[in-house]
Design an enzyme around this catalytic site. Structure first.
Site, PDB file in Angstrom:
ATOM      1  NE  ARG A  59      -1.445  -1.998   2.877  1.00 32.40           N
ATOM      2  CZ  ARG A  59      -1.345  -3.463   2.230  1.00 32.40           C
ATOM      3  NH1 ARG A  59      -3.193  -3.979   1.860  1.00 32.40           N
ATOM      4  NH2 ARG A  59      -0.531  -4.708   2.184  1.00 32.40           N
ATOM      5  CB  THR A  60       3.942   2.630   2.610  1.00 32.98           C
ATOM      6  OG1 THR A  60       2.587   2.008   3.385  1.00 32.98           O
ATOM      7  CG2 THR A  60       4.359   3.877   2.423  1.00 32.98           C
ATOM      8  CE  LYS A  88      26.456  -2.587  -6.515  1.00 36.31           C
ATOM      9  NZ  LYS A  88      26.358  -1.394  -7.192  1.00 36.31           N
ATOM     10  NE  ARG A 109       7.607   0.694   5.232  1.00 36.06           N
ATOM     11  CZ  ARG A 109       6.370   0.203   5.022  1.00 36.06           C
ATOM     12  NH1 ARG A 109       5.690  -1.228   4.765  1.00 36.06           N
ATOM     13  NH2 ARG A 109       4.829   0.875   4.847  1.00 36.06           N
ATOM     14  CG  HIS A 137       3.563   3.882   8.224  1.00 33.80           C
ATOM     15  ND1 HIS A 137       3.787   4.639   7.648  1.00 33.80           N
ATOM     16  CD2 HIS A 137       3.251   2.559   8.033  1.00 33.80           C
ATOM     17  CE1 HIS A 137       2.646   4.542   6.476  1.00 33.80           C
ATOM     18  NE2 HIS A 137       3.444   3.193   7.333  1.00 33.80           N
TER      19      HIS A 137
HETATM   20  N1   CP Z   1      -0.185   0.370   5.873  1.00 28.47           N
HETATM   21  C1   CP Z   1       1.272  -0.536   5.339  1.00 28.47           C
HETATM   22  O1   CP Z   1       2.241  -0.086   5.381  1.00 28.47           O
HETATM   23  O2   CP Z   1       0.686  -1.901   4.215  1.00 28.47           O
HETATM   24  P1   CP Z   1       2.160  -1.651   3.283  1.00 28.47           P
HETATM   25  O3   CP Z   1       3.465  -2.562   4.509  1.00 28.47           O
HETATM   26  O4   CP Z   1       1.246  -2.197   2.685  1.00 28.47           O
HETATM   27  O5   CP Z   1       3.133  -0.556   3.440  1.00 28.47           O
END
Ligand code: CP
Length: 313
Positions: A59-60, A88, A109, A137
């Protein structure tokens, strides 16, 4: 600068980086985009988003990329560290310095807590934290708050039940931090004792006089809750697989438990789900987690456009 103009060039590392007023402006902009999907289309033409994902995401990453493409911009990046030079031995600081040479905004991320702040400190362009370990997040929080506002018409005065892995769940940590700035929020934390909310977050709630209780039982709280925020047990953050197997199915939301809930309650989940919401719940009108995923794209469009400074209000 005031309004959304004030977000131009800013990074988003933790939920508190934006004021409540700034978040509310983003929600209004996201609502306008939802109503008219052509709104702001092409506003980011010529802009480039670098999406650097050192951990898996559906999603993100996809919603950020979709958001930038819908705004007329372009995306570069990687979906797993194995395809970048970090495999590396390149340092995160050098990866960020390099990505900032090519892109106008970086979304990252990374499994290490604090990595987003480090990235911000080395970047010449704004950095958006798409999850740093079990820490924060913040764009999921924007998504969650927008969903609550759109579906319940308010954020103030709600009772929210957080259920599942409250120890490692970064979406919970960020949402709790954001909600304390709203009025008369009551929080119910439902988890096995091994996965309770970290002490430092509870201490902050106590300091700020926030009304909260902890429980191991979901059924007992169902009838009090306006927003039920289900979470997955975070397998990737466990040191011991036996502990994960023992705890992973502690809570399973099913139609029987839904029958104990308020008629107007909503069920949110940042997703991915594993087993904690039975698929039979998906057809219940109170199940809002896929709508929540869609709101995530609208609010990320609003965020990217604001950070790029293409919105004037
Ligand atoms: N909600 C969320 O962070 O989903 P993903 O891990 O799929 O990005």
């Amino acid at each position: 600068m005031t309004g959304l103009n004030a977000l131009k060039g800013r990074s988003l590392i933790e939920p508190e980086d934006f004021s409540v007023d700034e978040m509310e402006l983003l929600f209004s902009l996201a609502e306008n985009i939802e109503k008219d999907e052509k709104y702001l289309r092409e506003s980011c033409r010529g802009k480039i988003l670098a999406a650097l994902f050192f951990e898996p995401s559906t999603r993100t990453r996809l919603s950020f990329e979709a958001a930038m493409l819908r705004l007329g911009g372009n995306c570069i990046g990687f979906a797993e560290p194995g395809s970048s030079s970090s495999s590396k031995g390149e340092s995160l600081a050098d990866t960020i310095r390099t990505a900032a040479c090519y892109a106008d905004t970086i979304v990252m991320r990374n499994p290490k807590e604090g990595s987003a702040l480090l990235a911000k400190n080395y970047s010449l362009v704004p950095v958006i934290n798409a999850g740093d370990g079990g820490h924060h997040h913040p764009t999921q929080t924007l998504t969650d708050l927008l969903t609550i506002k759109r579906l319940l018409g308010k954020i103030d005065t709600i009772t929210i039940g957080f259920c599942g892995d409250l120890k490692f769940g970064r979406t919970v940590h960020s949402l709790v931090k954001a909600l304390v700035r709203y009025n008369q929020i009551k929080m119910i934390f439902i988890s096995p004792k091994e996965l309770v909310l970290p002490e430092y977050i509870k201490n902050n709630l106590i300091k700020q006089n926030i009304d909260f209780i902890e429980s191991e039982n979901l059924e007992n709280s169902m009838n009090d809750i306006d927003v039920l925020y289900m979470t997955r047990v975070q397998k990737e953050r466990f040191f011991n697989e036996d502990d994960y197997i023992r705890l992973k199915d502690t809570y399973v939301l099913n139609t029987e438990k839904m029958s104990m809930a308020k008629e107007k309650m909503i069920v949110l989940h940042p997703l991915p789900r594993v087993n904690e919401i039975s698929i039979e719940v998906d057809s219940d009108p109170r199940a809002a987690y896929f709508q929540q995923a869609k709101y995530g794209m609208y609010v990320r469009m609003a965020l990217l456009a604001s950070i790029q400074g293409v919105v004037t209000c």
